[in-house]
Enzyme design. Structure first.
Site, mmCIF file in Angstrom:
data_model
loop_
_atom_site.group_PDB
_atom_site.id
_atom_site.type_symbol
_atom_site.label_atom_id
_atom_site.label_comp_id
_atom_site.label_asym_id
_atom_site.label_seq_id
_atom_site.Cartn_x
_atom_site.Cartn_y
_atom_site.Cartn_z
ATOM 1 N N SER A 41 9.041 56.289 -17.016
ATOM 2 C CA SER A 41 8.848 57.108 -15.657
ATOM 3 C C SER A 41 11.028 57.831 -15.325
ATOM 4 O O SER A 41 10.679 58.237 -14.234
ATOM 5 C CB SER A 41 8.600 55.795 -15.035
ATOM 6 O OG SER A 41 9.984 54.760 -14.862
ATOM 7 N N LYS A 79 13.334 53.193 -10.427
ATOM 8 C CA LYS A 79 12.976 54.094 -9.646
ATOM 9 C C LYS A 79 14.398 54.948 -8.514
ATOM 10 O O LYS A 79 15.214 53.681 -8.845
ATOM 11 C CB LYS A 79 11.932 54.013 -8.963
ATOM 12 C CG LYS A 79 10.736 53.687 -9.441
ATOM 13 C CD LYS A 79 9.726 54.508 -10.561
ATOM 14 C CE LYS A 79 8.892 53.712 -11.232
ATOM 15 N NZ LYS A 79 8.652 54.476 -12.046
#
Length: 184
Positions: A41, A79
């Site tokens: 991700s 993230k």
């Protein structure tokens, strides 16, 4: 006398060993810790199984890479911080807009050949029902927008769930890198 010197030497080495272990454990618990990246991700910034060092004492700023407790799983995610408390966040025609200001995102891998939109249009209010990021929360996105489960899916992240900020990739060795905020 000789036995006494050996005993003193052994006690000295034991003290050094125990002190070293204690300092290492304190550092790992309160200052920094290694973490293994799981998934794609954050590609191309991080790849699956990269080993990073996470600072537990950093002040979290916009665009930092953070590790935090996953909202619905017993694991940690990595993230990029996009919205801080008080920020408005919007994505329009693949352009990130924070507090009315447009930001380039050089860390997002774009495919000019296919001209695919990397991030769908949204506003913070569309996703969370909030016009601004509330106090005590942050809004995060993965760099691999087409393959990231992030705040677009599970909403805002409580700041108290942040484990720390990624500062250094140490493995693989040929990809070792210190990370700094691109907008500092």
């Amino acid at each position: 006398m000789k036995g006494n010197n050996i005993r003193k030497e052994l006690l000295s080495w034991f003290f050094v060993f125990v002190s070293g272990i204690t300092i290492a454990l304190i550092c790992r618990e309160y200052i920094f810790s290694p973490v293994v990246v799981n998934g794609a991700s954050m590609s191309p910034t991080y790849e699956n199984e990269d080993v990073i060092i996470v600072s537990k004492i950093s002040k979290i700023q916009r665009f930092d890479h953070i590790v935090f407790k996953a909202p619905y799983e017993d694991e940690y995610y990595i993230k990029r911080v996009i919205g801080l408390p008080g920020d408005t966040v919007e994505m329009k025609d693949d352009v990130l807009i924070i507090n009315g200001k447009e930001f380039e995102e050089p860390y997002v891998k774009r495919n000019a050949e296919y001209q695919i939109r990397m991030t769908e249009n949204f506003t913070l209010e569309d996703l969370t029902g909030e016009k601004k990021v509330p106090d005590g929360y942050i809004f995060v996105l993965g760099d691999n927008r087409l393959n990231s489960y992030d705040s677009r899916h599970y909403g805002l992240i409580p700041i108290e769930d942040v484990f720390g900020e990624s500062k250094l990739r140490i493995y693989p060795l040929q990809n070792m890198k210190y990370f700094s905020n691109p907008y500092e």
